[in-house]
Write a protein that holds these residues in place. Structure first.
Motif, PDB file in Angstrom:
ATOM      1  N   TRP A   6       0.835  -1.213   0.000  1.00  0.00           N
ATOM      2  CA  TRP A   6       0.000   0.000   0.000  1.00  0.00           C
ATOM      3  C   TRP A   6       0.868   1.261   0.000  1.00  0.00           C
ATOM      4  N   ASN A   7       1.941   1.218   0.767  1.00  0.00           N
ATOM      5  CA  ASN A   7       2.797   2.402   0.894  1.00  0.00           C
ATOM      6  C   ASN A   7       3.873   2.494  -0.182  1.00  0.00           C
ATOM      7  N   ASP A   8       3.815   1.599  -1.160  1.00  0.00           N
ATOM      8  CA  ASP A   8       4.798   1.604  -2.240  1.00  0.00           C
ATOM      9  C   ASP A   8       4.163   2.279  -3.457  1.00  0.00           C
ATOM     10  N   TRP A   9       4.772   3.367  -3.932  1.00  0.00           N
ATOM     11  CA  TRP A   9       4.125   4.126  -5.019  1.00  0.00           C
ATOM     12  C   TRP A   9       4.044   3.306  -6.299  1.00  0.00           C
ATOM     13  N   ARG A  10       4.989   2.380  -6.480  1.00  0.00           N
ATOM     14  CA  ARG A  10       4.932   1.555  -7.695  1.00  0.00           C
ATOM     15  C   ARG A  10       3.709   0.649  -7.658  1.00  0.00           C
ATOM     16  N   TRP A  11       3.365   0.134  -6.460  1.00  0.00           N
ATOM     17  CA  TRP A  11       2.155  -0.677  -6.318  1.00  0.00           C
ATOM     18  C   TRP A  11       0.919   0.183  -6.602  1.00  0.00           C
ATOM     19  N   GLN A  12       0.921   1.406  -6.064  1.00  0.00           N
ATOM     20  CA  GLN A  12      -0.225   2.309  -6.288  1.00  0.00           C
ATOM     21  C   GLN A  12      -0.397   2.593  -7.787  1.00  0.00           C
ATOM     22  N   LEU A  13       0.734   2.832  -8.476  1.00  0.00           N
ATOM     23  CA  LEU A  13       0.655   3.140  -9.914  1.00  0.00           C
ATOM     24  C   LEU A  13       0.157   1.941 -10.706  1.00  0.00           C
ATOM     25  N   SER A  14       0.678   0.770 -10.381  1.00  0.00           N
ATOM     26  CA  SER A  14       0.304  -0.375 -11.226  1.00  0.00           C
ATOM     27  C   SER A  14      -1.057  -0.950 -10.850  1.00  0.00           C
ATOM     28  N   ASN A  15      -1.623  -0.523  -9.732  1.00  0.00           N
ATOM     29  CA  ASN A  15      -2.971  -0.974  -9.375  1.00  0.00           C
ATOM     30  C   ASN A  15      -4.026   0.098  -9.570  1.00  0.00           C
ATOM     31  N   ARG A  16      -3.737   1.046 -10.458  1.00  0.00           N
ATOM     32  CA  ARG A  16      -4.722   2.091 -10.715  1.00  0.00           C
ATOM     33  C   ARG A  16      -5.966   1.510 -11.378  1.00  0.00           C
ATOM     34  N   LEU A  17      -7.107   2.178 -11.129  1.00  0.00           N
ATOM     35  CA  LEU A  17      -8.386   1.703 -11.663  1.00  0.00           C
ATOM     36  C   LEU A  17      -8.752   2.564 -12.863  1.00  0.00           C
ATOM     37  N   ASN A  18      -9.225   1.912 -13.927  1.00  0.00           N
ATOM     38  CA  ASN A  18      -9.603   2.716 -15.096  1.00  0.00           C
ATOM     39  C   ASN A  18     -10.822   2.211 -15.864  1.00  0.00           C
ATOM     40  N   THR A  19     -11.437   1.130 -15.437  1.00  0.00           N
ATOM     41  CA  THR A  19     -12.631   0.668 -16.142  1.00  0.00           C
ATOM     42  C   THR A  19     -13.829   0.691 -15.199  1.00  0.00           C
ATOM     43  N   ALA A  20     -15.013   0.712 -15.795  1.00  0.00           N
ATOM     44  CA  ALA A  20     -16.245   0.690 -15.002  1.00  0.00           C
ATOM     45  C   ALA A  20     -16.245  -0.534 -14.090  1.00  0.00           C
ATOM     46  N   GLU A  21     -15.805  -1.643 -14.646  1.00  0.00           N
ATOM     47  CA  GLU A  21     -15.801  -2.896 -13.902  1.00  0.00           C
ATOM     48  C   GLU A  21     -14.933  -2.813 -12.628  1.00  0.00           C
ATOM     49  N   ASP A  22     -13.718  -2.257 -12.778  1.00  0.00           N
ATOM     50  CA  ASP A  22     -12.806  -2.109 -11.627  1.00  0.00           C
ATOM     51  C   ASP A  22     -13.343  -1.122 -10.602  1.00  0.00           C
TER      52      ASP A  22
END
Ligand SMILES: *Cc1c(COP(=O)(O)O)cnc(C)c1O
Length: 443
Positions: free
Chosen positions: A21-37
């Protein structure tokens, strides 16, 4: 002690280990961009689902951290409105433009906007941690096919080397703090090699979208390039969390002055009580409110626009009512490339040759008696002080006696009325007389 700022995590992220959670790379790669997500975190309205399923809309991406600040049960949540698209985004409006600030027209080389005499805006990336729905640069931002190329970066540096009047470089984009750490450092060090660049500024919403990016290591890198200033972008008090507070603390402790630029947005922060709470929380985390912008005439932002009067009303409710440090300037960025224009209520009510009449925030009306013996000759001498390059004196040039007037385009031709050249038209008769002319006291 004032109430501490909160830390939030949406229920679906409860089991994510803290290191992730506190790792910015994790935050970037787990971004949400679809209605489903996104629907896994907040129930969507029909309008939002429709927008998310529309092709060709301005890019959507939200960090898990930022989406966690949304109250899932409030369809009009102020954080939600800034990052989840709605069907209204597809509505055109009068005066809507692709590049409302005419930035591309003021770019001598791609991505470098030289609009003001002594400073430039340098667009260094088209990517952001999350995408604000009202983005003024949605024409280029978010599109992976529009990134700036290495040779364009070299052209920007070359232009800056050859333009000694530039003493202030503002890095923006996109968001400079999503650049790979090595690229960011190269950029800063290349700018620092140019002797006439006095200050570097970064405009970033990363501390707000992804405060974990602001590591001690990043702060230490930035601090090598002082004097360095930073403006963040917070629009609503809900965005001020424990994580943002800590990120700002790390930045200010390495000597980076923080300011905030917000945008006046209908349904988000178009209310004096919200604005007052926002600026109070900002100064608590040592961020100085810098500008409050009128929303630009940009595609997709129509439903966020307020009348300019709303901003004036907000300024009326801030100035005098709270600490001067907490009061931003309200700015209309003029369409067509006119640049930033401050707008505020009128405090000067009247004047005579020796007195001005002012009113304060309470409506108290007072007088200020002016000196009657002040003459231009008494003004401070400025021997040895650098003066700006000629050509952009503007309205101050009128005061300084450089010019008598500023004319609209085509003025002379129009008023010539196809007439003949005759003795009364001799232009040498119409020279300024030189009273108040700065030249007379110059070196
Ligand atoms: C906003 C902006 C700047 C910086 O303006 P300041 O008022 O100095 O903060 C510089 N160049 C451009 C093109 C801008 O839009």
């Amino acid at each position: 002690m004032p109430t501490p700022f909160e830390s939030k995590r949406a229920p679906i992220y409860k089991d994510v280990p803290d290191e992730k959670w506190n790792d910015w790379r994790w935050q970037l790669s787990n971004r949400l961009n679809t209605a489903e997500d996104i629907e896994k975190v907040i129930p969507l309205t029909d309008s939002e689902r429709k927008a998310l399923q529309t092709q060709g809309l301005f890019r959507v991406d939200v960090t898990p951290y930022f989406i966690s600040l949304i109250d899932p049960n409030d369809p009009d949540d102020p954080t939600r409105m800034q990052i989840i698209p709605r069907a209204e985004e597809m509505q055109a409006f009068t005066a809507m433009m692709e590049d409302s600030l005419a930035e591309d027209k003021h770019s001598p080389v791609p991505g470098l906007v030289h609009r003001y005499p002594d400073r430039v805006l340098m667009l260094v990336t088209t990517q952001c941690a999350s995408y604000c729905r009202y983005c003024t640069r949605s024409r280029i931002v978010g599109d992976p096919g529009q990134t700036f190329k290495r040779e364009e970066f070299e052209m920007q540096i070359e232009y800056l080397k050859n333009t000694p009047q530039v003493r202030d470089v503002l890095l923006s984009g996109g968001d400079p703090l999503v650049l790979a750490p090595k690229i960011l450092e190269e950029l800063l060090s290349r700018l620092r090699e140019i002797p006439h660049i006095e200050i570097i500024r970064i405009g970033s919403r990363v501390p707000v979208f992804m405060p974990m990016r602001v590591t001690q290591e990043l702060c230490d890198v930035l601090a090598k390039y002082h004097p360095l200033w930073m403006n963040i972008h917070v629009n609503h008090p809900n965005e001020i969390t424990k994580e943002l507070e800590e990120a700002c603390d790390r930045l200010t402790r390495v000597g980076i002055q923080l300011g905030n630029q917000s945008v006046l947005l209908a349904g988000v922060n178009d209310n004096i009580h919200i604005q007052r709470e926002l600026v109070h929380k900002l100064v608590r985390i040592r961020v100085r409110p810098y500008y409050l912008y009128q929303c630009d005439l940009v595609e997709g932002a129509g439903h966020f626009r307020t009348p300019v009067a709303k901003g004036i009303e907000i300024m009326e409710g801030l100035r005098g009512h709270t600490s001067g440090y907490a009061v931003p300037q309200f700015i209309v960025d003029a369409p067509g490339g006119g640049g930033k224009i401050p707008v505020m209520p009128n405090y000067m009510i009247s004047m005579s040759d020796h007195k001005i009449i002012l009113r304060n925030y309470e409506g108290y009306i007072t007088t200020y008696e002016e000196p009657t013996d002040y003459t231009p000759a008494m003004a401070a001498k400025f021997k040895g002080i650098k003066r700006p390059e000629p050509g952009q004196e503007g309205v101050h040039g009128l005061l300084d006696g450089k010019d008598l007037f500023i004319k609209p385009e085509g003025f002379d031709q129009l008023h010539d009325r196809n007439g003949i050249q005759h003795r009364l038209k001799d232009s040498s008769k119409w020279k300024p007389l030189g009273i108040g002319d700065g030249e007379t006291t110059a070196e």
